[in-house]
Design a protein around this motif. Structure first.
Motif, PDB file in Angstrom:
ATOM      1  N   ILE A 190       0.857  -1.181   0.000  1.00 44.00           N
ATOM      2  CA  ILE A 190       0.000   0.000   0.000  1.00 44.00           C
ATOM      3  C   ILE A 190       0.897   1.236   0.000  1.00 44.00           C
ATOM      4  CG2 ILE A 190      -1.612   1.349   1.408  1.00 44.00           C
ATOM      5  CD1 ILE A 190      -2.899  -1.279   2.249  1.00 44.00           C
ATOM      6  N   SER A 191       0.616   2.169  -0.889  1.00 45.93           N
ATOM      7  CA  SER A 191       1.458   3.359  -1.017  1.00 45.93           C
ATOM      8  C   SER A 191       1.451   4.167   0.281  1.00 45.93           C
ATOM      9  CB  SER A 191       0.942   4.227  -2.155  1.00 45.93           C
ATOM     10  OG  SER A 191       1.558   5.497  -2.120  1.00 45.93           O
ATOM     11  N   PRO A 192       2.631   4.569   0.746  1.00 46.99           N
ATOM     12  CA  PRO A 192       2.701   5.421   1.943  1.00 46.99           C
ATOM     13  C   PRO A 192       1.886   6.703   1.794  1.00 46.99           C
ATOM     14  CG  PRO A 192       4.880   4.591   1.382  1.00 46.99           C
ATOM     15  CD  PRO A 192       3.975   4.214   0.248  1.00 46.99           C
ATOM     16  N   GLU A 193       1.660   7.145   0.560  1.00 45.22           N
ATOM     17  CA  GLU A 193       0.885   8.360   0.322  1.00 45.22           C
ATOM     18  C   GLU A 193      -0.554   8.208   0.812  1.00 45.22           C
ATOM     19  OE1 GLU A 193       2.144  11.260  -0.827  1.00 45.22           O
ATOM     20  OE2 GLU A 193       4.035  10.173  -0.636  1.00 45.22           O
ATOM     21  N   ARG A 194      -1.048   6.965   0.852  1.00 42.03           N
ATOM     22  CA  ARG A 194      -2.432   6.720   1.284  1.00 42.03           C
ATOM     23  C   ARG A 194      -2.546   6.601   2.794  1.00 42.03           C
ATOM     24  NH1 ARG A 194      -4.221   1.419  -1.685  1.00 42.03           N
ATOM     25  NH2 ARG A 194      -6.171   1.883  -0.569  1.00 42.03           N
ATOM     26  N   CYS A 195      -1.409   6.642   3.493  1.00 37.91           N
ATOM     27  CA  CYS A 195      -1.390   6.326   4.924  1.00 37.91           C
ATOM     28  C   CYS A 195      -1.140   7.550   5.795  1.00 37.91           C
ATOM     29  CB  CYS A 195      -0.302   5.290   5.214  1.00 37.91           C
ATOM     30  SG  CYS A 195      -0.444   3.763   4.269  1.00 37.91           S
ATOM     31  N   ARG A 196      -1.699   7.520   6.962  1.00 38.20           N
ATOM     32  CA  ARG A 196      -1.339   8.450   8.026  1.00 38.20           C
ATOM     33  C   ARG A 196      -1.460   7.693   9.344  1.00 38.20           C
ATOM     34  NH1 ARG A 196      -5.604  10.588  10.882  1.00 38.20           N
ATOM     35  NH2 ARG A 196      -7.674  10.439   9.962  1.00 38.20           N
TER      36      ARG A 196
END
Length: 343
Positions: free
Chosen positions: A82-88
């Motif tokens: 899963i792309s880190p951009e989608r994560c917080r």
């Protein structure tokens, strides 16, 4: 009927039981059937379920925050890509008032670990006790600050750092050994991997949703989700030996079945069709859960309720405004449950 994967592990976090003796290690992992009664009324939105499969990994005096966070991030971003951009993520901001006069400090250690993994300040949300401090289950037990991983704004994984023992008077005492307790819902994980707008578009539910005739409008979509969740939950409760009744676990099962029947009526579906939906769930899930077998309990309960539902709905539809007295009369005279009137 357990809300969390750590319940059975409480004695291992406190040191009362020896994980080496019982598991051969201070680290364990589990996949556990879980059912949350607190989420019955939430079911129908994009992510809440009553029954779900809880994935967890636990440490009893072994690894702690750094490894738990690094492995969690590695699993999400590398193992399942899963792309880190989608994560917080979220962390505990500290609490000056615990109810016992003690101060629980901000979890600066977790913040530093997340930053070392490349997360910027805008990706790290700080929250208080209600959101980022877990436990205890029951009146007392292990508890501690949490760090949650979100994908596309949905909480997927909760990392709990059991540092404290909370006594019945809310006083906190440091545990002799620190522990990790994590919980990740399989359904939400599938939602993240498959990039679906809700858990109900994942392959765990897709076949079932297609079986239920409905239009793609909000009210009907909600009804379909309730049916899909509740019938699956009912099948698992029945497999675990729960029978419909007016008390305790049996009432939870009865409530699920009846609520599903009402939603089926709203969609113009014969409630008896719900039994066929349960059969498909059983077929899909039984290779992993062989205790799921065909039985007549669900159908019997639906048939028993149908007469009550028809009579109650006729009276309900005559009323322009429902008072408390009306709701009581619907229940007392027609056996029409309050939660169905509310629904």
């Amino acid at each position: 009927l357990t809300t969390a994967g750590m319940q059975q592990f409480k004695p291992y976090f406190t040191g009362e039981k020896d994980p080496i003796k019982n598991f051969g290690a201070r680290r364990v992992a589990s996949i556990q059937k879980s059912f949350r009664t607190s989420d019955i009324d939430e079911t129908g939105d994009e992510s809440h379920l009553t029954f779900f499969e809880m994935l967890g990994n636990f440490s009893f005096g072994d690894y702690f925050k750094e490894d738990a966070i690094k492995w969690g991030w590695e699993f999400i971003t590398k193992e399942i890509e899963i792309s880190p951009e989608r994560c917080r993520v979220s962390v505990f901001e500290g609490d000056p008032s615990t109810g016992s006069g003690q101060v629980v400090p901000e979890d600066t250690e977790s913040i530093a670990i997340w930053k070392s993994l490349g997360l910027s300040d805008d990706k790290i949300k700080k929250a208080g006790r209600e959101d980022n401090f877990w436990g205890p289950t029951g009146n007392e037990g292990p508890c501690g600050p949490t760090s949650e991983i979100y994908v596309d704004g949905i909480e997927v994984w909760n990392l709990v750092f059991n540092e404290y023992y909370c006594h019945s008077d809310k006083a906190l005492e440091l545990l002799k050994q620190k522990g990790v307790d994590t919980g990740m819902g399989l359904e939400r994980l599938a939602m993240a991997i498959q990039s679906t707008p809700t858990v109900f578009e994942t392959d765990l539910f897709k076949l079932i949703i297609q079986l239920i005739p409905h239009r793609d409008i909000p009210g009907e979509a909600r009804a379909v989700r309730i049916i899909a969740d509740h019938i699956r939950g009912a099948a698992f409760l029945i497999a675990d030996g729960v029978l419909p009744s007016n008390v305790s676990q049996g009432y939870i099962l009865r409530r699920l079945i009846r609520r599903s029947a009402v939603q089926a009526k709203n969609l113009g579906i014969d409630p008896k069709k719900l039994d066929e939906i349960a059969d498909v769930f059983i077929e899909i899930m039984s290779p992993v859960y062989p205790e799921l077998i065909k039985n007549n309990i669900l159908l019997d309960e639906i048939q028993r309720f149908e007469k009550t539902l028809d009579k109650g709905l006729k009276e309900f539809e005559k009323m322009k405004k429902i008072t408390g007295k009306d709701a009581f009369n619907l229940f007392q005279t027609y056996g029409f449950p309050w939660e169905i009137t509310a629904e």
